[in-house]
Design an enzyme around this catalytic site. Sequence first.
Site, mmCIF file in Angstrom:
data_model
loop_
_atom_site.group_PDB
_atom_site.id
_atom_site.type_symbol
_atom_site.label_atom_id
_atom_site.label_comp_id
_atom_site.label_asym_id
_atom_site.label_seq_id
_atom_site.Cartn_x
_atom_site.Cartn_y
_atom_site.Cartn_z
ATOM 1 N N GLU A 1 0.904 -1.215 0.107
ATOM 2 C CA GLU A 1 0.080 -0.116 -0.062
ATOM 3 C C GLU A 1 0.746 1.178 0.015
ATOM 4 O O GLU A 1 1.955 1.335 0.773
ATOM 5 C CB GLU A 1 -0.636 -0.034 1.342
ATOM 6 C CG GLU A 1 -1.992 1.053 1.251
ATOM 7 C CD GLU A 1 -3.001 0.801 2.278
ATOM 8 O OE1 GLU A 1 -3.519 -0.342 2.426
ATOM 9 O OE2 GLU A 1 -3.665 1.691 2.755
ATOM 10 N N ARG A 2 0.601 2.236 -0.962
ATOM 11 C CA ARG A 2 1.634 3.561 -1.264
ATOM 12 C C ARG A 2 3.053 2.863 -1.291
ATOM 13 O O ARG A 2 3.710 3.618 -0.792
ATOM 14 C CB ARG A 2 1.369 4.124 0.311
ATOM 15 C CG ARG A 2 -0.113 4.411 0.578
ATOM 16 C CD ARG A 2 -0.830 5.150 -0.553
ATOM 17 N NE ARG A 2 -2.172 5.270 -0.084
ATOM 18 C CZ ARG A 2 -3.284 5.588 -1.207
ATOM 19 N NH1 ARG A 2 -3.198 5.647 -2.135
ATOM 20 N NH2 ARG A 2 -4.438 5.732 -0.669
ATOM 21 N N ARG B 1 -2.286 3.443 16.737
ATOM 22 C CA ARG B 1 -2.121 4.794 15.745
ATOM 23 C C ARG B 1 -3.212 5.808 16.252
ATOM 24 O O ARG B 1 -4.535 5.186 16.387
ATOM 25 C CB ARG B 1 -2.175 4.156 14.527
ATOM 26 C CG ARG B 1 -0.950 3.475 13.883
ATOM 27 C CD ARG B 1 -1.240 2.958 12.456
ATOM 28 N NE ARG B 1 -0.579 4.069 11.542
ATOM 29 C CZ ARG B 1 -1.221 4.419 10.555
ATOM 30 N NH1 ARG B 1 -2.598 4.061 10.295
ATOM 31 N NH2 ARG B 1 -0.962 5.363 9.408
ATOM 32 N N GLU C 1 3.639 9.168 -0.460
ATOM 33 C CA GLU C 1 2.487 9.039 -0.977
ATOM 34 C C GLU C 1 1.993 10.390 -1.560
ATOM 35 O O GLU C 1 1.386 10.207 -2.762
ATOM 36 C CB GLU C 1 1.531 8.782 0.312
ATOM 37 C CG GLU C 1 0.278 8.701 -0.317
ATOM 38 C CD GLU C 1 -0.849 8.144 0.790
ATOM 39 O OE1 GLU C 1 -0.341 7.971 2.070
ATOM 40 O OE2 GLU C 1 -1.982 8.186 0.763
ATOM 41 N N GLU D 1 4.957 9.491 13.796
ATOM 42 C CA GLU D 1 4.929 8.653 12.553
ATOM 43 C C GLU D 1 5.139 9.679 11.447
ATOM 44 O O GLU D 1 4.328 10.454 11.299
ATOM 45 C CB GLU D 1 3.556 8.016 12.418
ATOM 46 C CG GLU D 1 3.445 7.120 11.220
ATOM 47 C CD GLU D 1 2.003 6.522 10.849
ATOM 48 O OE1 GLU D 1 1.441 5.898 11.888
ATOM 49 O OE2 GLU D 1 1.563 6.693 9.855
ATOM 50 N N GLU E 1 -10.849 4.305 9.163
ATOM 51 C CA GLU E 1 -10.770 3.913 7.907
ATOM 52 C C GLU E 1 -11.577 2.508 7.670
ATOM 53 O O GLU E 1 -10.875 1.701 6.728
ATOM 54 C CB GLU E 1 -9.635 4.274 6.969
ATOM 55 C CG GLU E 1 -9.099 5.702 6.678
ATOM 56 C CD GLU E 1 -8.029 6.099 6.262
ATOM 57 O OE1 GLU E 1 -6.884 5.091 6.005
ATOM 58 O OE2 GLU E 1 -7.393 7.170 5.777
ATOM 59 N N ASP F 1 -2.797 14.289 6.932
ATOM 60 C CA ASP F 1 -2.372 12.905 6.505
ATOM 61 C C ASP F 1 -1.126 13.184 5.512
ATOM 62 O O ASP F 1 -1.227 13.028 4.384
ATOM 63 C CB ASP F 1 -3.369 12.163 5.799
ATOM 64 C CG ASP F 1 -2.900 10.751 5.230
ATOM 65 O OD1 ASP F 1 -1.775 10.294 6.045
ATOM 66 O OD2 ASP F 1 -3.493 9.976 4.527
#
Lengths: 691, 691
Positions: free
Chosen positions: A172-173, A331, A405, A399, A298, A377
Amino acid sequence: MANCITGGKKRYDDCWLGFSPFVDSTVLENYKKWCSNIVFDEEGETARTACDELVRSLQDMLSIKPAVSCKPSGEHFIVLELINEDSPYIKVDKEEIKQVSFEGFMIKTVNTGREKYIYIAARSGRGLIYGVFKFLYKLVFRSDIENLHIIENPVNPLRMINHWDNMDGSIERGYAGRSLFYEGYELTEDLDRVRYYARLLASVGINGVVINNVNVHYQETRLVADKIHVVKTLADIFRKYGIQTYLSINYASPIQLTGLDTADPLDERVAGWWKQTVDKIYEVIPDFGGFLVKADSENRPGPYTYNRNHAEGANMIARALKPHGGILIWRCFVYNCQQDWRDLSIDRAKAAYENYQYLDGQFMDNVILQIKNGPMDFQVREPVSPLFGAMKYTNQMIELQITQEYTGQQRHLCYLIPMWKEVLDFDTYAKGKGSTVKRVVDGSLFDYKYSGFAGVVNVGRDYNWTGHYLAQANLYGYARLAWNPELSAEKITEEWIKLTYGSDPDVLGTISDMLLKSWRIYENYNAPLGIGWMVNPSYHYGPNPDGYEYSRWGTYHKADHEKIGVDRTVKNGTGFTAQYFKENMEMYESPDTCPDELILFFHRLPYTYRLKSGKTIIQHIYDTHFEGVEQAKELREQWLSLKGKVDGLRFEHVLKRLEEQIEHAREWRDVINSYFYRKTGIPDEKGRKIY
Amino acid sequence: MANCITGGKKRYDDCWLGFSPFVDSTVLENYKKWCSNIVFDEEGETARTACDELVRSLQDMLSIKPAVSCKPSGEHFIVLELINEDSPYIKVDKEEIKQVSFEGFMIKTVNTGREKYIYIAARSGRGLIYGVFKFLYKLVFRSDIENLHIIENPVNPLRMINHWDNMDGSIERGYAGRSLFYEGYELTEDLDRVRYYARLLASVGINGVVINNVNVHYQETRLVADKIHVVKTLADIFRKYGIQTYLSINYASPIQLTGLDTADPLDERVAGWWKQTVDKIYEVIPDFGGFLVKADSENRPGPYTYNRNHAEGANMIARALKPHGGILIWRCFVYNCQQDWRDLSIDRAKAAYENYQYLDGQFMDNVILQIKNGPMDFQVREPVSPLFGAMKYTNQMIELQITQEYTGQQRHLCYLIPMWKEVLDFDTYAKGKGSTVKRVVDGSLFDYKYSGFAGVVNVGRDYNWTGHYLAQANLYGYARLAWNPELSAEKITEEWIKLTYGSDPDVLGTISDMLLKSWRIYENYNAPLGIGWMVNPSYHYGPNPDGYEYSRWGTYHKADHEKIGVDRTVKNGTGFTAQYFKENMEMYESPDTCPDELILFFHRLPYTYRLKSGKTIIQHIYDTHFEGVEQAKELREQWLSLKGKVDGLRFEHVLKRLEEQIEHAREWRDVINSYFYRKTGIPDEKGRKIY
């Protein structure tokens, strides 16, 4: 350890560990003298790695075969040992040696008259590895080794890499090829490359790696259970390099993996299942690091499903990990991703703070909250998340997104160290002046038990690891900042260039300049003034001014014919500014004091508003976008000047990417400028072409 | 033939062939009298299908077991036979019987005094099938069968269905589940359902089916070669129902399937390969229909690669087909899909005409050009393609999209028959007044050898075939228009409702009203005034006003603060209007005569421009969008009034879709209105809520 060579062709790039043979004979002879004998007598697997790395790299660089033995043979030698007060080689002040922490190291040149040796010592195998690489880098830099006197300890306890790898082999990404770890739901067959990867990470002080995507799908959920052998194989490789292995888990694991119909953290059966599961993991992997959790985010499951808060949700699993010394990283990327764009009462920027801050003090001491640098984000420009420093009694870590991305997906040059430096140096004022983010996340401000850095990594199976050759610098720099956030961007950049491209001053000067300005260039042709999100939805590449404007993701710029921006003030807006400590709150609250580069993040203003720069917003947009393309062209010119000074493979590859970047920067420029010109009808003062 | 019933549960909906048992006894007794004996003595497979269908459906409806024999037994009976002048049953005028074409049929009630029979006769098995279904529908409609006197011939020679099915089981632009034909690169195991599907198509006169996607990928390319058995199995099923099977082909097949390095149509090896390949296909499938080709379009290979024009490209393959009676259908959907949005010199609307019109007369007589109804791509509103009627010497057929790619994807109710009627009735003036599109595509205007209809179908493996139950009407109506474009939308709608839902006047009136207005409702809340394309890219669902604005697809609205629309006039614009014959050119050239609903397709106008309706453009946008949502709500109210009158399964399903439609219409309304309000700053005269 040269990387596997098949049929005369390397299978992957060496990155910054391409210790090439010395050709400068004076320094070579001197180094040979010191490095031909190594005293080493340790048992541990990691310590042995340190010694192996030393031997192998000295061979590569100096074309010697150093002798390793438990006693010196000769006048000059290297001592590599775990700190031991009874050692005959420990010729340093007792107080001084105390300064070396569990993961730190000392390097000192000792001259007893009779013997001359370089003393590399640490309290752990891990520390020895770090010390060895430090020493090797000194050689690459052609440093004077006759008077070494170094003590270094990592500033951040947790220096982690997060992989968003899925077991089907996708990432992912990911913008650098498929997963290093998996293919077709199985472990990769190419474990050699994983070993080289572990070496790369250890060489810059990384001590933890989360081996699967935070979005944990069906197959990956099984990693804690019947697929644990996959984890064990990787953990065995990483352990050798002093790196602990962690897993991202699915909060609904008990539902998927057992007959349970709930994942309620207060349900005893659920807690029991986790305890049992964790116990089994530690039977197989005694030094397992712990879990990373994306919950209630999400569409991921989480404690909210059962009307439990996130402290209740986290503690239940933390309790299972605690007896084993495991940690739970939770997270804070939790927000309403089903927002009605018409609903102006919700501000996504406020979500992390609202979901967590009130829980301060309720988390167990082996829980760490992992907080993205900004409240949204990973945009090219965001303010710092107000959650940093806002929880005295709760471990926090930062993080960062190494994978690009939103910052050009490793097709654009965008060196992120300068951005991260700004974030780390940001003063939260949590405990008065000097309460910088770096002091929050290194644990010193509030004396956290655990804290540090997590970086979402940018590597994949591409030959060059990172898609763009120069994106290797982001991985290197991330790790260096995690080791010591006081290092300047310039210093890190210089190190990386010298290790990767050598010390030619033109090469050093040119690449350094290119890297250091690249983030601002990217920002210039991207969404303006901190507003963010003008990208194509889902894949997040390329301009699309309204791409997220009428969506459910809570990321709006609300541009109309007269104004743009989101009012996040307490006075007239969403009240987001109130999440900051007073000094910052006041700075952001007024457009007069809010920095230009974030002004549309905090304020809704007419296009004719004059920035501190003296330009109107609309003219600033036009100017930066025209300028950004010119700067991208300049990057290409600078790179062309290095022809012949950078090896052909890298040169051609980077040149191609830079050309693509120019083309794509034009696209950004023209779309953004046209969008605003069509919307406002205000012409460019300089009469340049807008469509 | 009831559809397969497993464990008491039907596996799929009957659609309009749910011939349910009669409960009205008077009519039942009369029908029984006529239908209990069938005289049938034909050999052909398709003729036998006709007889089987007759028997089975009479059983279902009348609860009888009709006797089939070569001689009548009783006073009343049915004769089902191929037209034969020596037949004892042929009691009709010789001149009249000549009117029955190869695919037509006659149904006549004959009373000789001694015998009374219903004479169903045709020149082909296919015609018999059509006659049988016509007769069966008469029974469903409770018609008087004592005085039948019908001759019907299909107006269009080609009445085709195009499948965009891929062999992996997916369907491009499919919204009703996966492919009926394929799964995992193999033929489906569920051939029963394919048989039912063939029956459905035959029951409304379809005579050709293209069984794979026009975008021909790797596996599908093999259908002409080593996967021909798949085609044969399907062709055997369709043949039984009088339907010919066609394949979409990859123009680069010789490259993929052989060692050839070219697909140049003028290369003899290429032509030779195609001849050989076609010969082999006809060995396996002697009545194979031919090929459909998408060449040089959206990254598909084609003759342009070799600097050949499309006549050269098509004729080469047509030549291979010709000896077998096969045809080559060549799609005219060819345009530059790599357009720079900044380049205002290109107008995609002009592409089909520019690529083909100049080639008139150069195509072989077994080539047919397949032209989409509009010049762009199946938008909710487009002008008619100017290519219709512009090629006197070249066979043309029309391509309609039954699958609702841009018209709500079978989640919104959007009945397309009224739109298609407008297209078919459009006068091209190609040979003066009365040169309607329907007369072009039925071949009568220019006496084409081949011509007709192609419809991209909307079916899949969903229980109800079409995702939305009411979308079945689009398939039914498409076929009916292909059979006879003179049928009114009202008539077709009435037929379909009666066959599917019965003849309750409330049901008939309500559903008919809902269907007939649904396209205009969808248009109301969609992109306004013919401008099109305000959808999310790629998947084409949901509003996104700038979704295609800065893209490479050539579909721009160019809305700015003051104006919107594309000037396609000769006077000031792209000159597209010149592609029409004089009468239409003049109509479109001036905003004064251009119809409101297409005004932004042809003209670039200020938002304050007054339409013929008296409203400004901006107010028209606001009004139609508010109205559209109210109308969607009304659809739901109307449907609710049928509770108890429509079976529960269908009722609940449609209700849910209508509720989703309301919600989504709101999204369309608010996004489009907000987009224009934010851009223009012009408020709604009625002060309604815009965001």
